[in-house]
Design an enzyme around this catalytic site. Structure first.
Site, mmCIF file in Angstrom:
data_model
loop_
_atom_site.group_PDB
_atom_site.id
_atom_site.type_symbol
_atom_site.label_atom_id
_atom_site.label_comp_id
_atom_site.label_asym_id
_atom_site.label_seq_id
_atom_site.Cartn_x
_atom_site.Cartn_y
_atom_site.Cartn_z
ATOM 1 N N GLY A 1 -32.481 -33.900 9.650
ATOM 2 C CA GLY A 1 -32.324 -32.457 9.822
ATOM 3 C C GLY A 1 -31.095 -32.148 10.641
ATOM 4 C CD GLU A 2 -25.530 -31.770 10.539
ATOM 5 O OE1 GLU A 2 -25.655 -32.198 9.365
ATOM 6 O OE2 GLU A 2 -24.477 -31.867 11.180
ATOM 7 N N GLY A 3 -29.337 -28.527 12.127
ATOM 8 C CA GLY A 3 -29.350 -27.072 12.204
ATOM 9 C C GLY A 3 -28.310 -26.549 13.165
ATOM 10 C CB THR A 4 -27.794 -23.101 14.405
ATOM 11 O OG1 THR A 4 -27.785 -22.647 13.049
ATOM 12 C CG2 THR A 4 -26.719 -22.352 15.180
ATOM 13 C CG ASP B 1 -35.598 -19.559 12.853
ATOM 14 O OD1 ASP B 1 -35.284 -18.725 11.986
ATOM 15 O OD2 ASP B 1 -34.918 -20.562 13.111
ATOM 16 C CB VAL C 1 -34.341 -33.618 13.434
ATOM 17 C CG1 VAL C 1 -35.666 -34.378 13.548
ATOM 18 C CG2 VAL C 1 -34.457 -32.257 14.111
ATOM 19 C CE LYS D 1 -35.101 -28.892 18.069
ATOM 20 N NZ LYS D 1 -36.008 -27.744 17.996
#
Length: 456
Positions: free
Chosen positions: A78-81, A216, A85, A129
């Protein structure tokens, strides 16, 4: 709960009073574009990984001294703002109490004593994370504290432990096998949608019972496994307790009080003075309105876009409604706005100008648009779904296509979720008792009866 220390790292000891207050400007945390973010979320195990990902994991292990002694990094999932992860094997799993491991509990329940002993040597996975150092300490503390409080919540990702090394913080969470939303949302039957939404509302009920707003809710933050009809709500980086930084909003006033305030507003004074269009005072001495608008574009509720200063858990129910609308229309993302104004206009396309004016007034705001393509009363959700699924025809002589009975049930439920007045919006607990969701229990019982019949 696993012990929160290794050789170099120390357990997380953070206290909110140790941090300075955040800038008192309006809060807006923008998550990544949902389609772009979905492309950065995978459910990979030991598959061959990209060279860039391998380099990223190597840099992480090098910068976070000692992490490799406890966990074997496998892949970036996972790669977010606000974070990245990784999937990792817990090398010291058997040294700790792992009550958080739902999958292991289920496996042990159905396995023989000898199988349980063999299973103890199998690899166990966690999600690491890595919270970006650009996140403020108070926000990191808030996320970890909320995860700790929700550790026993149904379908909610619990916090196993957390580490800090210098300015870097990592949270250790359970790893959940799931499928990418884009791989199944176009093919879900209504029965499968019932199960998906039932699992999501189970999670939201647990969160809302603790007076916590997730803020969110979206497909990439609900890790769902279609085979098991089970999902888990993750990423509480934008979550907050209900009542945080509240200021009085007129939406909580009685109808009579709201009418009085509207009648004595600057807007109404301009109207009475003969102004045909909305105008603004040259020297406006009123304070600007501050409100938390954190979330993801396309999933924010109308009251968030209108800067309501007393937002509550109902904002998550609107976001859940957008997910159901996505499933029914087979369009992801359904709303794709560039900013809050565009987002309001997208909602106006469906619900019409009249509904949006009423919603804006509810929060002491004025909504006006002269775009001719926005009708006064908008369109029905039934028509929107037919359009999006290609069941409309320009041939007037063609037979009229309608939604199936199951789809009509889903739409009736969807109207309760996509209710512009947050006070009238259905709650998570009410949703779980709604006929659309409770029908999933009946269908499951029927399926089980069929299995028993075949076995017999």
């Amino acid at each position: 709960m696993a012990k929160a220390d290794i050789e170099v790292q120390q357990p997380m000891h953070m206290h909110p009073e140790d941090f300075e207050e955040e800038d008192p400007e309006e809060v807006l945390d923008e998550s990544a574009d949902p389609l772009e973010e979905s492309g950065h979320t995978v459910d990979s195990s030991d598959d061959e990984i990209d060279e860039s990902v391998a380099e990223d994991m190597a840099r992480f292990e090098e910068s976070f001294v000692g992490i490799g002694k406890r966990y074997r990094l496998i892949n970036r999932i996972g790669e977010g703002t606000f974070s990245t992860v990784y999937k990792a094997e817990d090398l010291e799993y058997n040294n700790y109490d792992n009550r958080w491991d739902v999958d292991e509990r289920e496996r042990r329940k159905w396995s023989s004593p000898s199988g349980r002993k063999r299973g103890s040597r199998r690899p166990h996975y966690v999600a690491i994370k890595k919270i970006y150092v650009t996140s403020s300490p108070i926000r990191i503390f808030n996320e970890l504290e909320l995860l700790r409080d929700l550790k026993n919540g149904d379908s909610v990702c619990p916090l196993i432990t957390a580490f800090r090394h210098q300015d870097q913080v990592v949270a250790i969470l359970p790893y959940y096998h799931h499928h990418d939303f884009r791989d199944y949302y176009r093919d879900m039957t209504i029965s499968e949608m019932r199960l998906y939404m039932k699992s999501l509302f189970t999670a939201l009920r647990a969160v809302h019972q603790n007076k916590i707003l997730h803020r969110d809710v979206k497909p990439t933050n609900f890790l769902y496994n279609p085979q098991h009809s089970r999902g888990v709500l993750v990423d509480f980086g934008l979550a907050e307790r209900e009542g945080t930084d509240w200021h009085k909003c007129v939406c909580t006033e009685s109808l009579e009080e709201r009418r009085y305030q509207v009648a004595h507003s600057v807007y109404m004074q301009n109207q009475q003075a003969g102004h045909q269009t909305t105008s603004y005072p040259k020297n406006d001495t009123r304070n600007s309105r501050r409100a938390n608008r954190a979330g993801t574009r396309g999933f924010r509720a109308p009251e968030v876009l209108l800067k309501c200063t007393q937002q509550n858990t109902s904002i998550d129910m609107w976001s859940a409604g957008v997910i159901l609308l996505t499933l029914l229309t087979r369009r992801f993302p359904f709303f794709h706005s560039a900013d809050d104004i565009d987002a309001l206009l997208e909602i106006t396309t469906i619900f019409g100008r009249k509904k949006m004016r009423e919603t804006a007034f509810l929060h002491g705001q004025v909504f006006e648009t002269n775009v001719p393509s926005y009708s006064e009363h908008g369109h029905t959700l039934e028509k929107i779904i037919l359009w999006c699924t290609g069941r409309t025809s320009s041939d007037k002589g063609a037979p009229k296509k309608e939604l199936s009975d199951e789809e009509k049930e889903a739409v009736a439920f969807l109207y309760r979720l996509l209710e512009c007045d947050s006070a009238k919006r259905i709650t998570a607990d009410e949703a779980l008792h709604h006929p659309f969701i409770t029908k999933s229990y009946e269908e499951n019982e029927a399926d089980q009866d069929m299995v028993d019949l075949v076995a017999a």
